[in-house]
Design a protein around this motif. Structure first.
Motif, PDB file in Angstrom:
ATOM      1  N   PRO A   1       0.821  -1.212   0.000  1.00  0.00           N
ATOM      2  CA  PRO A   1       0.000   0.000   0.000  1.00  0.00           C
ATOM      3  C   PRO A   1       0.855   1.261   0.000  1.00  0.00           C
ATOM      4  O   PRO A   1       1.935   1.300   0.593  1.00  0.00           O
ATOM      5  N   LEU A   2       0.343   2.286  -0.691  1.00  0.00           N
ATOM      6  CA  LEU A   2       1.028   3.572  -0.768  1.00  0.00           C
ATOM      7  C   LEU A   2       0.170   4.648  -0.121  1.00  0.00           C
ATOM      8  O   LEU A   2      -1.063   4.534  -0.076  1.00  0.00           O
ATOM      9  N   PRO A   3       0.785   5.704   0.374  1.00  0.00           N
ATOM     10  CA  PRO A   3       0.012   6.734   1.090  1.00  0.00           C
ATOM     11  C   PRO A   3      -0.818   7.594   0.155  1.00  0.00           C
ATOM     12  O   PRO A   3      -0.445   7.849  -0.994  1.00  0.00           O
TER      13      PRO A   3
ATOM     14  N   PRO B   1      -5.073  13.610   0.679  1.00  0.00           N
ATOM     15  CA  PRO B   1      -5.573  13.346   2.033  1.00  0.00           C
ATOM     16  C   PRO B   1      -7.083  13.507   2.150  1.00  0.00           C
ATOM     17  O   PRO B   1      -7.717  12.904   3.015  1.00  0.00           O
ATOM     18  N   ASP B   2      -7.663  14.343   1.279  1.00  0.00           N
ATOM     19  CA  ASP B   2      -9.111  14.548   1.292  1.00  0.00           C
ATOM     20  C   ASP B   2      -9.845  13.580   0.376  1.00  0.00           C
ATOM     21  O   ASP B   2     -11.056  13.695   0.174  1.00  0.00           O
ATOM     22  N   GLY B   3      -9.121  12.604  -0.210  1.00  0.00           N
ATOM     23  CA  GLY B   3      -9.743  11.586  -1.042  1.00  0.00           C
ATOM     24  C   GLY B   3      -9.847  11.918  -2.508  1.00  0.00           C
ATOM     25  O   GLY B   3     -10.289  11.083  -3.305  1.00  0.00           O
ATOM     26  N   TRP B   4      -9.451  13.125  -2.899  1.00  0.00           N
ATOM     27  CA  TRP B   4      -9.546  13.499  -4.306  1.00  0.00           C
ATOM     28  C   TRP B   4      -8.491  12.764  -5.128  1.00  0.00           C
ATOM     29  O   TRP B   4      -7.333  12.663  -4.734  1.00  0.00           O
ATOM     30  N   HIS B   5      -8.939  12.268  -6.305  1.00  0.00           N
ATOM     31  CA  HIS B   5      -8.081  11.467  -7.178  1.00  0.00           C
ATOM     32  C   HIS B   5      -7.599  12.286  -8.372  1.00  0.00           C
ATOM     33  O   HIS B   5      -8.370  13.039  -8.975  1.00  0.00           O
TER      34      HIS B   5
END
Length: 468
Positions: free
Chosen positions: A313-315, A361-365
């Motif tokens: 897994p990556l951050p 960090p806010d989930g935006w891709h």
């Protein structure tokens, strides 16, 4: 709930122009009766093909097959003889639904007229099991012969419901688009969406700025090429200011185009991400923020993660580039193989998309691109081609840009750009990027070309780019 819920609902009012394609229109009741009559003729078929011309018979044929519980294989109308033969042979389609008796080309698959069933009475068959296959969509074949992706009726329904929530899509909307009717964007979202949700559809046959401007609606679907052309036609772009939602997908939307559309129409486009095997999984929200160069947040019941080349897994720090995997109810059942369905190769339930991305960090891709062509490993750095392309597009002379990694004896790969531009020196473009990005991200080589190879949805075909 039935897959085509709004079409079948007795509570939905009839609309004389429920579906309009070019100069042809049909009401909801007439569409249901026409499709039901054809569905009764398809009963017992194992799988059927549809000659997916941008016209009303395609909408009726797909609707009829889904009502009958028969999986549908759309065939691009511009498919070459070899591609058409491969799809028909590989899928085992027993019949081609088309008003064109020559739709099968040299293939020995019989053709059945769609319009011949118009005006014929037909009862609606019982709703099929949601776990049954609904569509078999063939990939573009960039890594070999096109593969038949099997999508269940349940997956189609789950995706459309998730999009309806994200985009606040209701029967009060009118959808306008002119996208091909054989891909996820134009067919699943652009046809099955209205039939499930109840919003009227205006298919413009071709996605031109004039056609979009001439068809009032509340939602418009387009690929980046469409939005680029609309941005280049300011008067027609301003006709879309009354729309509620402008959706872009199927390829990354260049930041300059995003900005131009926002300025001309008064709203930023909603970008979304998906692929044939997963349907749409990530999107900006109708009532939320829209960021240039980003595709938003996972849809309801969808999970995403980034992993490295060996699965660690990556951050989600907004910087680290990793391989994107998705999990949820919209995934494919598998691929057609030897008359059956070969299950997809999932990793503990996660589908490896083959795309590389960052997650904030806010989930935006932010989608960097395909791992095979858009992740460049140069001198120990991992460079996203899209970031370099966006920088190039900021230059006033540049119209289009595609960046790939090419072999380099010292660096492993070097950043190489192919650019469509007004007269400009390659050295100027290299320096322009170097002023805006880290030095290691600048192109080492810039090729000025007259055009970039694209497929029917406007995606640049990077595997066709050849460095000198």
């Amino acid at each position: 709930m039935p897959l085509l819920a709004a079409l079948l609902s007795e509570n939905e009012a009839d609309r004389a122009d429920f579906v309009v394609t070019g100069d042809h229109r049909v009401g909801r009741h007439e569409l249901l009766g026409w499709a039901a009559a054809l569905a009764n003729e398809l009963a017992g078929r194992r799988i059927v093909a549809v000659h997916a011309v941008p016209a009303l018979p395609t909408v009726v044929a797909v609707t009829a097959a889904l009502l009958a519980g028969v999986p549908v294989v759309p065939i691009p109308p511009d498919a070459g003889e070899l591609e058409r033969a491969h799809i028909l042979r590989d899928s085992g389609a027993e019949l081609i639904l088309s008003d064109d008796p020559g739709a099968g080309g040299a293939c020995a698959v019989p053709t059945q007229s769609v319009s011949a069933s118009r005006g014929t009475a037909g009862s609606v068959p019982p709703e099929p099991d949601p776990g049954l296959p609904g569509l078999v969509l063939y990939t573009s074949g960039t890594t070999g012969a096109p593969k038949g992706v099997v999508l269940s009726r349940a997956a189609l329904a789950a995706d459309l419901d998730a999009l309806a929530g994200a985009w606040q899509w209701t029967p009060d909307d009118t959808l306008v688009h002119g996208l091909p009717l054989y891909h996820v964007h134009g067919l699943v979202l652009g046809v099955l969406g209205p039939l499930r949700i109840g919003s009227p559809l205006r298919h413009t046959t071709r996605p031109t700025p004039a056609a979009y401007a001439g068809n009032p609606g509340s939602m418009y679907f387009g690929v980046p090429t469409v939005w680029s052309r609309i941005a280049a036609a300011p008067a027609q772009a301003r006709e879309l200011r009354a729309a509620r939602l402008l959706v872009s997908g199927s390829a990354p939307l260049p930041v300059p185009v995003f900005d131009a559309v926002r300025e001309l129409t008064g709203q930023a486009p909603v970008e979304r991400y998906g692929m044939t095997e997963t349907l749409i999984t990530v999107s900006a929200r109708a009532g939320g923020e829209r960021r240039a160069g980003h595709v938003g947040l996972p849809l309801e019941n969808i999970r995403t993660r980034l992993v490295d080349e060996v699965g660690n897994p990556l951050p989600g720090d907004g910087v680290t580039i990793g391989n994107l995997q998705v999990c949820g109810p919209t995934l494919l059942d598998g691929y057609l193989r030897d008359g059956g369905v070969r299950p997809a190769e999932l990793i503990d339930g996660w589908y490896p998309t083959g795309d590389v991305a960052t997650i904030g960090p806010d989930g935006w891709h932010r989608i960097v691109g395909r791992a095979s062509t858009d992740l460049i490993k140069s001198g120990g750095y991992r460079i996203g081609a899209g970031e370099v392309e966006d920088a190039l597009l900021l230059h006033p002379a540049v119209h289009e840009a595609a960046v790939i990694g090419t072999p380099h004896l010292d660096l492993g790969e070097q950043v190489t750009a192919f650019v469509v531009a007004d007269p400009v020196a390659p050295e100027e473009l290299i320096g322009f990027v170097a002023e805006r990005l880290a030095a290691h991200k600048r192109p080492r080589v810039v090729h000025l070309v007259p055009s970039l190879p694209r497929n029917a949805l406007g995606k640049i075909q990077k595997k066709q780019l050849k460095a000198d």
